[in-house]
Design a protein around this motif. Structure first.
Motif, PDB file in Angstrom:
ATOM      1  N   GLY A   1     152.759 -41.915 123.008  1.00 20.05           N
ATOM      2  CA  GLY A   1     152.883 -40.791 122.103  1.00 20.05           C
ATOM      3  C   GLY A   1     151.968 -39.728 123.085  1.00 20.05           C
ATOM      4  N   TYR A   2     151.482 -39.749 124.078  1.00 22.51           N
ATOM      5  CA  TYR A   2     150.929 -38.577 124.437  1.00 22.51           C
ATOM      6  C   TYR A   2     152.490 -37.606 125.441  1.00 22.51           C
ATOM      7  CZ  TYR A   2     152.358 -40.827 129.081  1.00 22.51           C
ATOM      8  OH  TYR A   2     153.011 -41.743 129.823  1.00 22.51           O
ATOM      9  N   GLN A   3     153.402 -38.677 125.693  1.00 25.21           N
ATOM     10  CA  GLN A   3     154.285 -37.678 126.166  1.00 25.21           C
ATOM     11  C   GLN A   3     155.240 -37.067 125.113  1.00 25.21           C
ATOM     12  OE1 GLN A   3     157.303 -41.079 127.703  1.00 25.21           O
ATOM     13  NE2 GLN A   3     155.702 -41.400 129.095  1.00 25.21           N
ATOM     14  N   THR A   4     154.819 -36.841 123.879  1.00 27.62           N
ATOM     15  CA  THR A   4     155.599 -36.178 123.539  1.00 27.62           C
ATOM     16  C   THR A   4     154.744 -34.739 122.385  1.00 27.62           C
ATOM     17  OG1 THR A   4     156.413 -37.720 121.376  1.00 27.62           O
ATOM     18  CG2 THR A   4     158.065 -37.135 123.341  1.00 27.62           C
ATOM     19  N   MET A   5     153.480 -35.310 122.744  1.00 30.66           N
ATOM     20  CA  MET A   5     152.733 -34.151 121.876  1.00 30.66           C
ATOM     21  C   MET A   5     152.153 -32.692 122.844  1.00 30.66           C
ATOM     22  SD  MET A   5     149.514 -35.120 122.402  1.00 30.66           S
ATOM     23  CE  MET A   5     148.362 -34.572 121.454  1.00 30.66           C
ATOM     24  N   LEU A   6     151.249 -32.324 122.124  1.00 27.38           N
ATOM     25  CA  LEU A   6     150.548 -31.355 123.056  1.00 27.38           C
ATOM     26  C   LEU A   6     149.465 -30.638 122.178  1.00 27.38           C
ATOM     27  CD1 LEU A   6     149.162 -29.549 125.662  1.00 27.38           C
ATOM     28  CD2 LEU A   6     151.320 -28.614 125.451  1.00 27.38           C
TER      29      LEU A   6
END
Length: 297
Positions: A265-270
């Motif tokens: 999930g960390y790959q597509t959120m900021l």
């Protein structure tokens, strides 16, 4: 982006707005406009989805987020209030991190839709349950103005007879295509690594995120711009009423530690958050109010 929730309509408010529920009866306000689709949860007055027509989603929502009373929703725009993180008092009392607003049931107080967009408001007021957690009288309003972009304004009104301080954030999870093809410009040069750190540092510009980050930046003039190269777009974030900007991504190990976020999930959120983090917070006198705002385009 929210089709996995399998919602069922229980009430239509107008041609653009309906109330829908999941299989457990958890309520959502669904907005369908010619310019965009969006969704709020009444739990936390929480924007969980926004997607302009013919565009990728603007807001990230975890596919494994949990929808339950007293549980914060992973993704969207959680409202952290009346404290950010954990302060001394909340730790002593064993209270939830980031306050109680994001875990409370709000009221849909007004809505209006036109060809230009939708304006919608949610409210949360003092109750016996809030007084047991935080001893102050307040009226909290979230004003949302949605067109081809998102404008959120959190209004904190002191309805009591004594002043209070509050801190918090509009904890925005931006949806991006690929963290490896993303950069952030427009952040202030000065920052600290976390709430627990007093050591000021100098940031490199632009910011490329290839590690866990939980940094608090000073307020800077102008918008913060996220270059989302894989989607061939830029995302602009402008804030008002804040004393800081929080940038957060849990990265590999952090995402694995969350039961309510997929491992990747960390790959597509900021997260880029309009925040009040300075101790003791923003002072609101009796009969006065304060606005914390973010505009995402």
């Amino acid at each position: 982006m929210i089709s996995h929730l399998k919602l069922k309509t229980i009430r239509t408010l107008n041609e653009h707005i309906s109330i829908e529920v999941d299989q457990n009866g958890f309520e959502f306000i669904i907005l369908k406009h010619k310019k965009f689709d969006a969704a709020f949860s009444l739990h936390g007055a929480h924007l969980i989805h926004f997607q302009a027509k013919q565009a990728a989603p603007l807001i990230y929502l975890s596919k494994t987020a949990v929808y339950a009373p007293k549980k914060a929703i992973r993704g969207g725009v959680p409202i952290c209030w009346p404290w950010f993180g954990s302060n001394t008092e909340s730790k002593q009392k064993g209270l939830a991190s980031h306050g109680f607003a994001r875990n409370s049931e709000w009221t849909l107080s007004s809505f209006n839709s036109t060809d230009l967009g939708i304006d919608i408001e949610f409210s949360l007021e003092t109750s016996q349950s809030t007084k047991a957690i935080w001893p102050h009288d307040f009226n909290l309003t979230l004003k949302a103005s949605l067109t081809d972009h998102v404008e959120l304004t959190l209004i904190t009104e002191n309805t009591g007879e004594t002043p209070f301080h509050y801190s918090g954030a509009l904890h925005t999870y931006l949806h991006i295509a690929d963290q490896r093809q993303c950069s952030v410009q427009g952040l202030a040069n000065d920052y600290t690594d976390s709430l627990q750190s007093n050591q000021a540092k100098q940031s490199a510009q632009p910011l490329h995120i290839d590690h866990p980050i939980d940094s608090i930046y000073a307020v800077n003039d102008g918008a913060i711009v996220v270059k989302d190269d894989a989607y061939q777009r830029t995302i602009s974030v402008s804030n008002e009423g804040n004393d800081s900007v929080v940038v957060w991504n849990p990265w590999v190990e952090g995402a694995k530690a969350f039961a309510d976020m997929p491992d990747d999930g960390y790959q597509t959120m900021l997260c880029i958050e309009s925040a009040i983090t300075a101790d003791p917070g923003h002072l609101v006198a009796p009969g006065e109010s304060h606005r914390l705002k973010t505009v995402i385009k």
